[in-house]
Write a protein that holds these residues in place. Structure first.
Motif, short mmCIF file in Angstrom:
data_model
loop_
_atom_site.label_atom_id
_atom_site.label_comp_id
_atom_site.label_asym_id
_atom_site.label_seq_id
_atom_site.Cartn_x
_atom_site.Cartn_y
_atom_site.Cartn_z
N TYR A 30 -21.15 -2.72 92.47
CA TYR A 30 -21.29 -1.80 91.34
C TYR A 30 -21.18 -2.50 90.00
O TYR A 30 -21.84 -2.13 89.04
N GLN A 31 -20.36 -3.54 89.92
CA GLN A 31 -20.17 -4.25 88.65
C GLN A 31 -21.44 -4.95 88.18
O GLN A 31 -21.54 -5.37 87.04
N LEU A 32 -22.43 -5.09 89.06
CA LEU A 32 -23.66 -5.80 88.71
C LEU A 32 -24.81 -4.86 88.34
O LEU A 32 -25.95 -5.30 88.24
N ILE A 33 -24.52 -3.60 88.10
CA ILE A 33 -25.56 -2.62 87.78
C ILE A 33 -26.07 -2.76 86.34
O ILE A 33 -27.09 -2.19 85.97
N GLY A 34 -25.40 -3.56 85.52
CA GLY A 34 -25.76 -3.68 84.10
C GLY A 34 -27.21 -4.07 83.87
O GLY A 34 -27.86 -3.54 82.97
N SER A 35 -27.76 -4.96 84.68
CA SER A 35 -29.16 -5.38 84.49
C SER A 35 -30.13 -4.23 84.77
O SER A 35 -31.20 -4.16 84.17
N VAL A 36 -29.74 -3.31 85.65
CA VAL A 36 -30.58 -2.15 85.93
C VAL A 36 -30.51 -1.18 84.75
O VAL A 36 -31.53 -0.62 84.34
N PHE A 37 -29.33 -1.00 84.17
CA PHE A 37 -29.22 -0.18 82.96
C PHE A 37 -30.07 -0.78 81.84
O PHE A 37 -30.69 -0.05 81.07
N ASP A 38 -30.14 -2.10 81.75
CA ASP A 38 -30.99 -2.75 80.73
C ASP A 38 -32.46 -2.38 80.92
O ASP A 38 -33.17 -2.12 79.95
N LYS A 39 -32.92 -2.33 82.16
CA LYS A 39 -34.31 -1.94 82.44
C LYS A 39 -34.56 -0.48 82.08
O LYS A 39 -35.60 -0.15 81.51
N VAL A 40 -33.61 0.39 82.42
CA VAL A 40 -33.75 1.81 82.08
C VAL A 40 -33.74 1.98 80.56
O VAL A 40 -34.54 2.75 80.01
N LYS A 41 -32.90 1.23 79.88
CA LYS A 41 -32.85 1.30 78.41
C LYS A 41 -34.19 0.87 77.81
O LYS A 41 -34.70 1.52 76.89
N ALA A 42 -34.76 -0.23 78.29
CA ALA A 42 -36.06 -0.70 77.78
C ALA A 42 -37.13 0.36 77.99
O ALA A 42 -37.95 0.62 77.10
N TRP A 43 -37.13 1.00 79.17
CA TRP A 43 -38.10 2.06 79.43
C TRP A 43 -37.88 3.22 78.47
O TRP A 43 -38.84 3.73 77.88
N ALA A 44 -36.62 3.66 78.32
CA ALA A 44 -36.32 4.80 77.44
C ALA A 44 -36.76 4.50 76.01
O ALA A 44 -37.37 5.36 75.35
#
Length: 110
Positions: A30-44
């Motif tokens: 779970y601690q490594l989910i940050g890179s996925v949030f970065d992708k969602v942020k770029a999309w948003a």
């Protein structure tokens, strides 16, 4: 092995409405989910969607899971009314999810 950053969280129960989300799945620690949030942020940002209502959905209890590689989660942003995911969005790995309303345990990052 990736180094884990310390996380400072507060937990509280909150009544929450039904929410429509766009999210990307993450499998593993779970601690490594940050890179996925970065992708969602770029999309948003590419769709002019505010990245202020972010939601992480964590499906498994790490204490009860044999391998951390089995842990499942989603990194999400709330979808504004009228915004739909395109076929291109889905091909990029985004999924539409709905979180039911009611009482939720919420972790607040300090």
């Amino acid at each position: 092995m990736a180094e884990k950053a310390p996380v400072d969280l507060d937990f509280e129960f909150r009544e929450a409405p039904v929410r429509r989300l766009a999210g990307m799945p993450h499998k593993g620690e779970y601690q490594l989910i940050g890179s996925v949030f970065d992708k969602v942020k770029a999309w948003a940002e590419s769709r002019d969607i505010a990245f202020e209502n972010t939601i992480g959905i964590y499906y498994d209890n790490p204490s009860w899971t044999l391998f951390t590689s089995w842990l499942r989660s989603h990194a999400c942003v709330e979808l504004p009314e009228g915004v739909e995911l395109s076929d291109e969005d889905r091909a990029a790995g985004l999924e539409e999810l709905e979180v039911g309303g009611g009482m939720h345990l919420v972790a607040l990052l300090r």
